[in-house]
Motif scaffolding. Structure first.
Motif, short mmCIF file in Angstrom:
data_model
loop_
_atom_site.label_atom_id
_atom_site.label_comp_id
_atom_site.label_asym_id
_atom_site.label_seq_id
_atom_site.Cartn_x
_atom_site.Cartn_y
_atom_site.Cartn_z
N UNK A 46 0.92 -1.25 -0.02
CA UNK A 46 0.05 0.06 0.22
C UNK A 46 0.82 1.33 -0.01
N UNK A 47 1.98 1.13 0.33
CA UNK A 47 3.01 2.17 0.49
C UNK A 47 3.63 2.59 -0.81
N UNK A 48 3.36 3.55 -1.50
CA UNK A 48 4.51 3.87 -2.80
C UNK A 48 5.62 4.36 -2.44
N UNK A 49 6.70 3.65 -3.23
CA UNK A 49 8.19 3.77 -2.97
C UNK A 49 8.61 4.90 -4.14
N UNK A 50 9.06 5.99 -3.67
CA UNK A 50 9.68 7.02 -4.41
C UNK A 50 11.01 6.72 -5.12
N UNK A 51 10.91 5.71 -6.12
CA UNK A 51 12.06 5.34 -6.64
C UNK A 51 11.70 4.95 -8.16
N UNK A 52 12.89 5.25 -9.29
CA UNK A 52 12.51 4.97 -10.52
C UNK A 52 11.98 3.49 -10.97
N UNK A 53 11.19 3.33 -11.71
CA UNK A 53 10.70 1.92 -12.09
C UNK A 53 11.62 1.19 -12.87
N UNK A 54 11.79 -0.14 -12.54
CA UNK A 54 12.75 -0.94 -13.14
C UNK A 54 12.10 -2.19 -13.98
N UNK A 55 11.87 -2.10 -15.15
CA UNK A 55 11.26 -3.44 -15.43
C UNK A 55 12.14 -4.46 -16.02
N UNK A 56 13.28 -3.95 -16.17
CA UNK A 56 14.48 -5.13 -16.27
C UNK A 56 14.57 -5.91 -17.43
N UNK A 57 13.41 -5.59 -18.55
CA UNK A 57 13.43 -6.62 -19.70
C UNK A 57 12.88 -7.86 -19.37
N UNK A 58 11.87 -7.62 -18.40
CA UNK A 58 11.01 -8.83 -18.08
C UNK A 58 9.69 -8.70 -18.45
N UNK A 59 9.27 -7.78 -19.23
CA UNK A 59 7.72 -7.74 -19.41
C UNK A 59 7.36 -8.61 -20.84
N UNK A 60 6.63 -9.29 -20.79
CA UNK A 60 6.18 -10.05 -21.86
C UNK A 60 4.83 -9.35 -22.54
N UNK A 61 3.81 -8.94 -21.99
CA UNK A 61 2.85 -8.37 -22.21
C UNK A 61 2.46 -7.46 -21.39
N UNK A 62 1.71 -6.22 -21.89
CA UNK A 62 1.43 -5.29 -21.04
C UNK A 62 0.14 -4.47 -21.80
N UNK A 63 -1.04 -4.43 -20.90
CA UNK A 63 -2.18 -3.62 -21.42
C UNK A 63 -2.96 -3.18 -20.16
N UNK A 64 -4.00 -2.70 -20.11
CA UNK A 64 -4.84 -2.24 -19.12
C UNK A 64 -5.56 -3.49 -18.07
N UNK A 65 -5.48 -4.59 -18.81
CA UNK A 65 -6.20 -5.68 -17.89
C UNK A 65 -5.12 -6.37 -17.32
N UNK A 66 -3.67 -6.74 -17.94
CA UNK A 66 -2.90 -7.46 -17.30
C UNK A 66 -1.20 -7.12 -17.73
N UNK A 67 -0.50 -7.63 -16.91
CA UNK A 67 0.67 -7.31 -17.25
C UNK A 67 1.54 -8.79 -16.85
N UNK A 68 2.25 -9.27 -17.75
CA UNK A 68 3.07 -10.51 -17.83
C UNK A 68 4.28 -10.44 -17.95
N UNK A 69 5.00 -11.04 -16.89
CA UNK A 69 6.55 -11.00 -16.71
C UNK A 69 7.10 -12.40 -17.16
N UNK A 70 8.50 -12.33 -17.32
CA UNK A 70 9.01 -13.78 -17.59
C UNK A 70 9.19 -14.26 -16.16
N UNK A 71 9.87 -15.52 -16.03
CA UNK A 71 9.92 -15.94 -14.75
C UNK A 71 11.13 -15.85 -14.12
N UNK A 72 11.61 -16.08 -12.80
CA UNK A 72 12.82 -15.85 -12.42
C UNK A 72 13.96 -16.31 -12.96
#
Length: 403
Positions: A46-72
């Motif tokens: 619930x607490x927002x962290x004031x840091x830059x956002x790092x996707x780190x090339x893990x995003x497979x799909x992104x839209x208003x419904x869902x975001x899909x990432x690769x596995x660890x």
């Protein structure tokens, strides 16, 4: 559990039982308790962290419904493949020589030597069986293990290494930064039983920090990655746009396997252990002469990744999950339709540059083959053999066999 079962070859057979054993032995795994976690720090959804956002090339799909990432394990995909094949080769040679020794001792009637060499042979065979099982976690499996965060249903769908899909309620998940795993720290989401202490489910976010435990628990790198997910699931439409703008690359492996060039780039990022923002490869891939020390490791990782990816199939979620993940056809935030800047940059590279990179990659592969052959010949010479793999490669690539 992705971070443990991803390297547990028997997880697909005895998933729950194996995790319980891991928990008893190492203090981690399903069935563990919160007070048994080591080197961790809670994160607040619930607490927002004031840091830059790092996707780190893990995003497979992104839209208003869902975001899909690769596995660890995607970042080190192929490491187990080349490592297992390397040791299987050594073990196979060992089995060959010990078996030959046993047959020789039988002919001489040396029963003591037979027992001794026989035990060694059995141990080598058991090690080979384990390595083959370990190899099965990367070969003939899935090209990646997706983690899908659905904003509408507030559910998280995780394809585990045992090939099952675990469904988590976002509102029930608790997150913490962990440093207990051997290859670095990560962010883990867990669910707890009614007692508030027993861990009933767990998964890890894709990004792994290779910093020290103290630096990891300071949390800058991991918080940047966690905040990307947290803000997507907890934020309003304005924050959705912030998350969208942080993503420069979409890795669309939900449709097709990654190309050899992409595999090489991702293997390079893993070999250099960069903790920079990987969305900007000019920063993350800054080369230095000291990187020559990892060039053989990089090539082996690349070969392992190629073999692993190209023997595996693209995972699919069930029709029920896909029905819960319907995308608005006019969604302005669908990055798979409206490609982000990084994808467009790569797509608009001139043909000559693509050809140069492809040729350089092929030449690099040939050079590494000669280096490997030279290394094998040196070892053979030390042991009194002269396999001359280098000479055979030269004969092949010089095309003397055509004349």
């Amino acid at each position: 559990m992705i971070d443990i079962n991803g390297r547990n070859p028997f997880a697909k057979f005895t998933y729950r039982e194996v995790n319980q054993k891991l928990d008893k032995t190492f203090g981690m795994g399903l069935g563990g308790r919160v007070q048994e976690l080591k080197d961790f720090k809670w994160l607040d959804k619930k607490q927002g962290y004031d840091v830059p956002l790092y996707p780190q090339r893990t995003v497979v799909q992104f839209n208003s419904t869902y975001m899909e990432l690769t596995g660890r394990q995607d970042r080190i995909r192929g490491d187990v493949t080349f490592g297992s094949i390397f040791f299987l080769t050594i073990i196979s040679i060992g089995i060959y020589y010990t078996t030959a020794s046993v047959l020789l001792d039988i002919s001489k009637g040396n029963t003591y030597a037979i027992a001794y060499v026989g035990v060694i042979t059995v141990l080598l065979i058991l090690m080979a069986i384990y390595l083959l099982a370990l190899l099965s976690t990367e070969l003939f499996t899935y090209t990646y293990l997706p983690i899908r965060f659905n904003r509408k249903t507030r559910k998280v769908y995780v394809r585990q290494a045992n090939r099952k899909v675990e469904v988590f309620d976002w509102d029930e998940l608790k997150f913490y930064m962990a440093t207990t795993y051997k290859d670095g720290g990560d962010v883990r989401g867990i669910t707890l039983a009614d007692d508030g202490m027993t861990i009933t489910g767990m998964f890890s976010l894709p990004f792994v920090s290779d910093l020290t435990a103290k630096e990891i628990l300071g949390g800058t790198q991991l918080k940047q990655h966690f905040e990307l997910v947290r803000r997507y699931m907890e934020g309003d439409d304005e924050q959705l746009i912030e998350v969208k703008n942080a993503i420069r690359y979409i890795h669309p492996v939900h449709k097709k396997r990654e190309t050899p060039l992409v595999s090489f780039q991702r293997a390079t990022l893993a070999a250099l252990d960069s903790d920079e923002n990987m969305e900007y490869p000019k920063q993350a891939l800054r080369l230095h002469w000291t990187h020559l020390a990892v060039i053989i490791q990089l090539w082996l990782r690349y070969l392992g990744r190629l073999l692993s990816i190209n023997t595996s199939i693209t995972p699919k979620f069930s029709p029920e999950i896909e029905a819960e993940s319907q995308i608005d056809t006019n969604d302005p935030h669908d990055l798979n339709k409206h490609l982000p800047e990084g994808n467009i940059e790569e797509a608009n590279q001139p043909i000559w540059k693509k050809l140069v990179v492809s040729v350089a990659l092929i030449l690099f592969g040939i050079v590494m083959l000669f280096a490997f052959a030279f290394f094998v010949d040196m070892i053979g010479s030390i042991r009194g053999h002269h396999p001359d793999f280098f000479g055979r490669l030269w004969y092949l690539f010089s095309f003397n066999w055509l004349f």
